[in-house]
Motif scaffolding. Structure first.
Motif, mmCIF file in Angstrom:
data_model
loop_
_atom_site.group_PDB
_atom_site.id
_atom_site.type_symbol
_atom_site.label_atom_id
_atom_site.label_comp_id
_atom_site.label_asym_id
_atom_site.label_seq_id
_atom_site.Cartn_x
_atom_site.Cartn_y
_atom_site.Cartn_z
ATOM 1 N N LEU A 53 0.625 -1.020 0.031
ATOM 2 C CA LEU A 53 -0.248 0.190 0.100
ATOM 3 C C LEU A 53 0.941 1.241 -0.118
ATOM 4 N N TRP A 54 1.922 1.169 0.691
ATOM 5 C CA TRP A 54 2.647 2.321 0.930
ATOM 6 C C TRP A 54 3.652 2.706 -0.305
ATOM 7 N N VAL A 55 4.245 1.778 -1.000
ATOM 8 C CA VAL A 55 5.207 2.090 -2.220
ATOM 9 C C VAL A 55 4.519 2.729 -3.011
ATOM 10 N N THR A 56 3.152 2.446 -3.560
ATOM 11 C CA THR A 56 2.627 3.248 -4.802
ATOM 12 C C THR A 56 2.417 4.732 -3.976
ATOM 13 N N THR A 57 1.921 4.845 -2.906
ATOM 14 C CA THR A 57 1.898 6.079 -2.556
ATOM 15 C C THR A 57 3.197 7.094 -2.547
ATOM 16 N N TYR A 58 4.221 6.328 -2.273
ATOM 17 C CA TYR A 58 5.543 6.784 -1.992
ATOM 18 C C TYR A 58 5.850 7.333 -3.603
ATOM 19 N N ASP A 59 5.624 6.327 -4.366
ATOM 20 C CA ASP A 59 6.148 6.802 -6.055
ATOM 21 C C ASP A 59 5.371 7.930 -6.113
ATOM 22 N N GLY A 60 4.097 8.176 -5.937
ATOM 23 C CA GLY A 60 3.542 9.420 -6.403
ATOM 24 C C GLY A 60 3.830 10.413 -5.695
ATOM 25 N N LEU A 61 4.107 10.219 -4.426
ATOM 26 C CA LEU A 61 4.293 11.293 -3.429
ATOM 27 C C LEU A 61 5.818 12.115 -3.795
ATOM 28 N N VAL A 62 6.877 11.387 -4.156
ATOM 29 C CA VAL A 62 8.158 11.841 -4.689
ATOM 30 C C VAL A 62 7.897 12.648 -6.208
ATOM 31 N N ALA A 63 6.877 12.592 -6.677
ATOM 32 C CA ALA A 63 6.720 13.282 -8.162
ATOM 33 C C ALA A 63 5.578 14.353 -7.790
ATOM 34 N N THR A 64 5.506 15.082 -6.883
ATOM 35 C CA THR A 64 4.606 16.194 -6.439
ATOM 36 C C THR A 64 5.559 17.480 -6.236
ATOM 37 N N PRO A 65 5.072 18.635 -6.657
ATOM 38 C CA PRO A 65 5.789 19.885 -6.180
ATOM 39 C C PRO A 65 5.851 20.052 -4.775
ATOM 40 N N THR A 66 5.053 19.568 -4.029
ATOM 41 C CA THR A 66 5.090 19.557 -2.547
ATOM 42 C C THR A 66 6.392 18.778 -1.890
ATOM 43 N N TRP A 67 6.768 17.692 -2.537
ATOM 44 C CA TRP A 67 7.876 16.924 -2.280
ATOM 45 C C TRP A 67 9.086 17.804 -2.398
ATOM 46 N N ALA A 68 9.049 18.386 -3.660
ATOM 47 C CA ALA A 68 10.263 19.465 -4.198
ATOM 48 C C ALA A 68 10.475 20.636 -3.273
ATOM 49 N N ALA A 69 9.267 21.006 -2.822
ATOM 50 C CA ALA A 69 9.655 22.152 -1.996
ATOM 51 C C ALA A 69 10.160 21.746 -0.635
ATOM 52 N N ALA A 70 9.841 20.585 -0.161
ATOM 53 C CA ALA A 70 10.297 19.908 1.030
ATOM 54 C C ALA A 70 11.638 19.438 1.088
ATOM 55 N N VAL A 71 12.123 19.129 0.001
ATOM 56 C CA VAL A 71 13.572 18.236 -0.267
ATOM 57 C C VAL A 71 14.517 19.632 -0.377
ATOM 58 N N ASP A 72 14.220 20.713 -1.166
ATOM 59 C CA ASP A 72 14.958 21.787 -1.286
ATOM 60 C C ASP A 72 15.761 22.460 -0.106
ATOM 61 N N TYR A 125 2.173 16.637 -11.657
ATOM 62 C CA TYR A 125 3.315 16.005 -12.013
ATOM 63 C C TYR A 125 4.467 16.836 -11.796
ATOM 64 N N ALA A 126 5.571 16.327 -11.072
ATOM 65 C CA ALA A 126 6.732 17.169 -11.010
ATOM 66 C C ALA A 126 7.780 16.023 -11.009
ATOM 67 N N PRO A 127 8.942 15.977 -11.830
ATOM 68 C CA PRO A 127 9.882 15.024 -11.783
ATOM 69 C C PRO A 127 10.482 15.177 -10.449
ATOM 70 N N PRO A 128 10.990 14.022 -9.818
ATOM 71 C CA PRO A 128 11.615 14.040 -8.415
ATOM 72 C C PRO A 128 13.105 14.854 -8.598
ATOM 73 N N PRO A 129 13.212 15.691 -7.633
ATOM 74 C CA PRO A 129 14.492 16.478 -7.889
ATOM 75 C C PRO A 129 15.677 15.754 -7.293
ATOM 76 N N TYR A 130 16.704 16.096 -7.731
ATOM 77 C CA TYR A 130 18.142 15.776 -7.450
ATOM 78 C C TYR A 130 18.421 14.211 -7.705
#
Length: 481
Positions: free
Chosen positions: A296-315, A475-480
């Motif tokens: 259940l988690w891995v598909t959520t994770y796969d989608g999470l890391v391709a969002t602008p919210t993730w990019a904003a948190a990782v930067d 959709y936002a490509p996973p950064p870094y």
């Protein structure tokens, strides 16, 4: 006069519904009009917009459906009549063996073609047969068939024939060799680790767009799989190989189920989707529940890391000198731990609300199958548009895999976002039915069975709203990476 426990139960349900509805509104308010994304090669497919009102409506329907199933359906015999209905389709043994043989030979040929086109085919992702076949045809398209139709992986597994050949060669050279047994205390934890590792590799490496790297990974995975299955026998596919376990888990949701008749001959039974999950809990081997939660988690994770919210948190973290790969790994493991921890906490709360002698660990195993429809629904929402968008490219390239023509992706209409939300909703409603049926099988009486589901409803709402939030992000490509 004492308090009527039924009234108390209704108040509990109203509090749950109110909290979930508030959460749905909050998610919708933060989301606005956003776009849902695809997975690997996702940049090749246009996004589909999802209006705010639809997110709010979906959240309300989820809560309403939860309330309906947990409060109104109390006829145990009627539920069993639905869950136990099946239509047997006997399959002649000779025909079955012939079909399996053809499928296995064909799958080996496809595997060899994937390796060949991966190493020497075009480097353009949308023109490379290996990339399109693995990500579009297999991980998106074929996986969908395992829960919408039935699990055919045991028949098409391309490593079955190489394993059988390697075993015969070993026996001829060294005589009959006994297969070693996997340590019992490992349970299926190797498959859990393997699933997390595969998704991590897919996210942080260019394996989704570099055909040479993909072919190397497929070759390495093939060698490890064959060697492991030769050494440990079929237990390797049952307890270690994450791919086989994923398809077996999804297959329990499907309407077509494989069984045995009184004569021991294999047969296929047609059932209502998800009803096979209401009969047996997961095994008591270590890691069984964790694998379901990981799926259940891995598909959520796969989608999470391709969002602008993730990019904003990782930067900011990378800006402070934290290695990007470490951030991805920590979030993968922490998210898995959080999903598993929430589920285990709910199991303890189920024990309290049902006032039962059944242990929390047994409750974990008993209700774990109810998570599989949610995982399947989110996988369908995550990959359906991706598959439909790139299926024409796969079909075109398959006609000439070594010298393919220029391909185009199908642009999906804006209303397709509604379909994705309905997939998540459908998985949730089916999960509620499964959990409700399992509760009535485990707990005596009506009240205990209904009250036991309050924590389960909260957990399912948590999982479902998490999925809704992810798929409504652009959709936002996973950064870094």
């Amino acid at each position: 006069m004492g308090t009527d426990p039924r009234n108390a139960g209704r108040r509990d349900v109203r509090r749950i519904a109110g909290a979930a509805a508030a959460f749905a509104v909050a998610v919708a308010a933060l989301t606005g009009r956003v776009a849902a994304h695809s997975g690997s090669l996702g940049g090749s497919v246009a996004s589909a917009t999802v209006p705010t009102w639809l997110v709010i409506l979906t959240g309300g329907i989820v809560v309403g459906g939860s309330f309906l199933f947990t409060s109104l359906l109390t006829d145990h015999d009627a539920m069993r009549g639905v869950n136990w209905w099946r239509l047997a389709v006997p399959t002649p043994a000779r025909l079955r063996r012939l079909a399996v043989s053809v499928l296995r030979v064909a799958s080996v040929g496809v595997l060899l073609l994937v390796l060949a086109t991966g190493f020497v085919g075009p480097r353009t992702p949308t023109r490379n047969f290996a990339l399109l076949l693995v990500w579009v045809g297999w991980w998106a398209g074929y996986t969908t068939t395992t829960y919408l139709v039935g699990n055919t992986w045991p028949a098409v597994n391309p490593w079955t024939l190489p394993v059988a050949a390697a075993r015969r060669l070993r026996d001829r050279l060294f005589g009959d060799s006994d297969e070693r047994a996997l340590p019992r205390h490992w349970g299926v934890w190797p498959a859990v680790a393997g699933l997390l590792a595969l998704v991590f590799l897919e996210v942080v490496s260019p394996v989704g767009r570099d055909p040479r790297l993909l072919a190397t990974v497929v070759l390495g995975y093939s060698l490890v799989t064959v060697a492991g299955a030769v050494r440990y026998g079929d237990a390797w596919f049952e307890r270690v190989d994450p791919v086989s376990r994923v398809f077996a888990a999804y297959g329990r949701v499907a309407p077509l189920q494989r069984g045995e008749n009184a004569d021991g001959d294999g047969r296929v039974t047609v059932r209502l989707p998800g009803t096979a999950l209401t009969e047996d809990p997961v095994s008591d081997r270590p890691g069984e529940v964790a694998f379901v939660v990981a799926l259940l988690w891995v598909t959520t994770y796969d989608g999470l890391v391709a969002t602008p919210t993730w990019a904003a948190a990782v930067d900011p973290l990378v800006g402070l000198g934290v290695p990007a790969l470490a951030v991805y790994a920590v979030v993968l493991l922490a998210g898995f731990g959080a999903f598993l921890g929430v589920y285990r906490l709910a199991a303890r709360k189920v024990r309290d609300t049902a006032d039962t002698y059944v242990t929390a660990r047994a409750i974990e195993r008993w209700f774990a199958p109810a998570l599989l429809p949610i995982a399947a629904g989110y996988h369908l929402a995550h990959f359906l548009g991706y598959f439909l968008g790139l299926a024409p490219a796969l079909g075109t390239v398959a006609l000439s895999p070594f010298a393919p023509p220029t391909t185009l992706a199908l642009v999906l209409p804006g209303w397709f976002g509604t379909v994705k939300l309905l997939c998540v909703l459908g998985g949730h409603v089916l999960a509620i039915w499964v959990a409700h049926s399992l509760a009535f099988e485990l707990f005596p009486g009506v009240l205990a069975a209904i009250r036991s589901q309050y924590p389960s409803v909260m957990v399912m709402i948590f999982y479902t709203m998490s999925s809704l939030w992810v798929i409504t992000q652009p959709y936002a490509p996973p950064p870094y990476v």
